[in-house]
Design a protein around this motif. Structure first.
Motif, PDB file in Angstrom:
ATOM      1  N   ALA A 140       0.868  -1.310  -0.063  1.00 37.04           N
ATOM      2  CA  ALA A 140       0.000  -0.043  -0.048  1.00 37.04           C
ATOM      3  C   ALA A 140       0.834   1.296  -0.060  1.00 37.04           C
ATOM      4  O   ALA A 140       0.469   2.436   0.343  1.00 37.04           O
ATOM      5  N   GLU A 141       2.179   1.088  -0.219  1.00 37.36           N
ATOM      6  CA  GLU A 141       2.897   2.284  -0.560  1.00 37.36           C
ATOM      7  C   GLU A 141       3.006   2.693  -1.843  1.00 37.36           C
ATOM      8  O   GLU A 141       3.514   3.670  -2.214  1.00 37.36           O
ATOM      9  N   ASN A 142       2.488   1.910  -2.747  1.00 34.98           N
ATOM     10  CA  ASN A 142       2.548   2.081  -4.194  1.00 34.98           C
ATOM     11  C   ASN A 142       1.506   2.838  -4.744  1.00 34.98           C
ATOM     12  O   ASN A 142       0.356   2.949  -3.977  1.00 34.98           O
ATOM     13  N   THR A 143       1.728   3.712  -5.819  1.00 35.42           N
ATOM     14  CA  THR A 143       0.662   4.340  -6.405  1.00 35.42           C
ATOM     15  C   THR A 143       0.215   3.372  -7.451  1.00 35.42           C
ATOM     16  O   THR A 143       1.104   2.957  -8.398  1.00 35.42           O
ATOM     17  N   CYS A 144      -1.177   3.152  -7.631  1.00 35.39           N
ATOM     18  CA  CYS A 144      -1.575   2.317  -8.832  1.00 35.39           C
ATOM     19  C   CYS A 144      -2.488   3.072  -9.594  1.00 35.39           C
ATOM     20  O   CYS A 144      -3.262   4.088  -9.102  1.00 35.39           O
ATOM     21  N   CYS A 145      -2.761   2.861 -10.977  1.00 36.10           N
ATOM     22  CA  CYS A 145      -3.551   3.351 -11.486  1.00 36.10           C
ATOM     23  C   CYS A 145      -4.910   2.986 -11.319  1.00 36.10           C
ATOM     24  O   CYS A 145      -5.282   1.921 -11.216  1.00 36.10           O
ATOM     25  N   PRO A 146      -5.920   4.140 -11.157  1.00 37.89           N
ATOM     26  CA  PRO A 146      -7.472   3.772 -10.563  1.00 37.89           C
ATOM     27  C   PRO A 146      -8.101   2.999 -11.821  1.00 37.89           C
ATOM     28  O   PRO A 146      -9.084   2.260 -11.837  1.00 37.89           O
ATOM     29  N   LYS A 147      -7.585   3.136 -13.015  1.00 36.45           N
ATOM     30  CA  LYS A 147      -8.197   2.512 -14.336  1.00 36.45           C
ATOM     31  C   LYS A 147      -7.672   1.083 -14.694  1.00 36.45           C
ATOM     32  O   LYS A 147      -8.382  -0.003 -14.561  1.00 36.45           O
ATOM     33  N   CYS A 148      -6.315   0.860 -15.121  1.00 38.69           N
ATOM     34  CA  CYS A 148      -5.868  -0.193 -15.416  1.00 38.69           C
ATOM     35  C   CYS A 148      -5.242  -0.944 -14.133  1.00 38.69           C
ATOM     36  O   CYS A 148      -4.915  -2.274 -14.246  1.00 38.69           O
ATOM     37  N   LYS A 149      -5.452  -0.400 -12.922  1.00 38.19           N
ATOM     38  CA  LYS A 149      -4.620  -1.024 -11.888  1.00 38.19           C
ATOM     39  C   LYS A 149      -3.239  -1.250 -11.688  1.00 38.19           C
ATOM     40  O   LYS A 149      -2.715  -2.056 -10.687  1.00 38.19           O
ATOM     41  N   LYS A 150      -2.216  -1.180 -12.600  1.00 38.24           N
ATOM     42  CA  LYS A 150      -1.032  -1.270 -12.835  1.00 38.24           C
ATOM     43  C   LYS A 150      -0.423  -0.403 -11.969  1.00 38.24           C
ATOM     44  O   LYS A 150      -0.822   0.712 -11.642  1.00 38.24           O
ATOM     45  N   ILE A 151       0.876  -0.912 -11.382  1.00 45.23           N
ATOM     46  CA  ILE A 151       1.619  -0.190 -10.616  1.00 45.23           C
ATOM     47  C   ILE A 151       2.281   0.888 -11.242  1.00 45.23           C
ATOM     48  O   ILE A 151       3.022   0.910 -12.121  1.00 45.23           O
ATOM     49  N   LEU A 152       1.940   2.023 -10.818  1.00 49.29           N
ATOM     50  CA  LEU A 152       2.492   3.550 -11.451  1.00 49.29           C
ATOM     51  C   LEU A 152       3.796   3.907 -10.837  1.00 49.29           C
ATOM     52  O   LEU A 152       4.906   4.084 -11.584  1.00 49.29           O
ATOM     53  N   ILE A 153       3.788   3.955  -9.615  1.00 50.80           N
ATOM     54  CA  ILE A 153       5.158   4.410  -8.689  1.00 50.80           C
ATOM     55  C   ILE A 153       5.011   3.404  -7.537  1.00 50.80           C
ATOM     56  O   ILE A 153       4.354   3.070  -6.877  1.00 50.80           O
TER      57      ILE A 153
END
Lengths: 66, 324
Positions: free
Chosen positions: B282-295
């Motif tokens: 839960a430290e990561n930023t995920c894309c709200p659309k494709c759910k992939k890890i962004l940061i």
């Protein structure tokens, strides 16, 4: 000195004492705390804060109390 | 001797007699004029990763020149920096660092921003404001980590020089603010709305303390208020509590409690939810659309950044924040 004169002197002294007591109470309640508080704060500022090199910079967002 | 003044910087609005010092410990009335005792006198200066503030949607992996003075407008029993926040300026170990020198140092250390943090920046308002204005002239951004306990007028003026603000929303009850922090909740909520109106980038931190503010119903109400009044794009960081200051008798927050709050916030509709002070996904930023890890993050370190021009590299969804 007759009794009547003694009585008047006693009344006068008692009245002065009552006035002094009331004045002292009023002074202690309303002025002494303010005065002693001011002196205490003033001494704390000049003896503790000022020598530390904490210079004063005029603040923003304040007003004089009504 | 009756030259009283009223400080209107924070909602406490202390009325001060001559030579009296405010509840924040750093503002004094001298002969009918209110002065700051900490202008250019920081007691803590350091170069930190921006993730430590925490800002997760603001110039990832950049460095923030972080500064604070003694004093605070609140008196939280769980304060993690109580040694300086609850100290009087004359008790703290401070140095002389006027605004121009501070900005020069930030440039020297290659910092992209100056962070007003650690204690409560509201107490050194004048110092922060002057520094922020100078920093902007030098192309350096300004960020603040605050409890949000500040009156509207000074906050709006300050917003003109701030690029991002992280507000500690300590709980969602007046009772908690009164008993544990010595303040009120309402002014903090008002500050959050003001910051959004001023269009300054906003993130929220909520320190979850076992038995005091870990009630899931209260957390749900808080998240609902955020979505309704601030929108779903304001990131929230649920932070783990460690026993400190006057709350040493409480245990650290269990991970399960933090995860419960995390899930609740996502269910309520907040798009960017994080857990801090503990290692987890839960430290990561995920894309709200494709759910992939962004940061991808590990503590304060950014391992991977898949945001390009403010968008998800995979599905090109716009990600709110300040990325360059």
């Amino acid at each position: 000195m007759n009794d009547d004169r003694k009585f008047h002197i006693a009344i006068a002294i008692s009245s002065i004492l009552v006035v002094l007591c009331i004045a002292n109470t009023i002074f202690q309640e309303h002025f002494a705390n303010e005065l002693f508080g001011y002196v205490k704060r003033r001494i704390y500022y000049s003896d503790t804060i000022s020598p530390k090199g904490l210079t004063l910079h005029e603040g923003q967002y304040w007003r004089k109390s009504q | 001797m009756s030259q009283k003044v009223v400080c209107e910087l924070c909602p406490t609005e202390c009325e001060l007699d001559n030579y009296e010092i405010g509840g924040c410990k750093v503002r004094i009335n001298r002969d009918g004029v209110l002065y700051s005792l900490v202008y250019g006198k920081p007691c803590s200066v350091s170069v930190d990763p921006i993730e430590k503030k925490p800002f997760y949607h603001f110039l990832p992996a950049s460095r923030a020149f972080s500064v604070s003075t003694a004093g605070c407008v609140l008196g939280c029993k769980f304060c993690q920096n109580w040694q300086i926040s609850q100290a009087r300026p004359e008790e703290a170990d401070f140095s002389d660092l006027p605004p121009d020198d501070l900005v020069r140092k930030a440039v020297f250390y290659g910092c992209e921003s100056i962070a007003y943090t650690y204690t409560e920046p509201t107490v050194f308002y004048e110092y922060m404001y002057d520094t922020a204005a100078m920093a902007h002239e030098s192309g350096i951004r300004n960020v603040m980590h605050s409890c949000g306990y500040i009156n509207e007028r000074p906050l709006r003026r300050l917003c003109s020089h701030l690029d991002a603000i992280d507000i500690d929303l300590k709980a969602y009850t007046e009772d908690f603010y009164g008993r544990i922090c010595g303040g009120r909740l309402r002014p903090v909520l008002d500050s959050l709305v003001t910051i959004r109106q001023e269009e300054v980038w906003l993130e929220i931190t909520n320190l979850i303390i076992p038995t005091l503010n870990d009630n899931i119903h209260m957390i749900r109400e808080m998240c609902r208020w955020i979505v309704k009044n601030l929108g779903p794009d304001v990131p929230i960081h649920f932070s783990r509590f460690f026993p400190q200051y006057k709350l040493k008798d409480l245990p650290p927050t269990p991970y399960e409690t933090l995860k419960m709050a995390y899930d609740e916030a996502l269910d309520t509709g907040i798009r960017y939810v994080y857990i801090g002070n503990i290692r987890s996904e839960a430290e990561n930023t995920c894309c709200p659309k494709c759910k992939k890890i962004l940061i991808e993050r590990e503590g304060y370190e950014v391992k991977k950044n898949n945001i390009r021009k403010g968008r998800c590299r995979f599905c090109w969804t716009s990600i709110p924040g300040i990325w360059s």
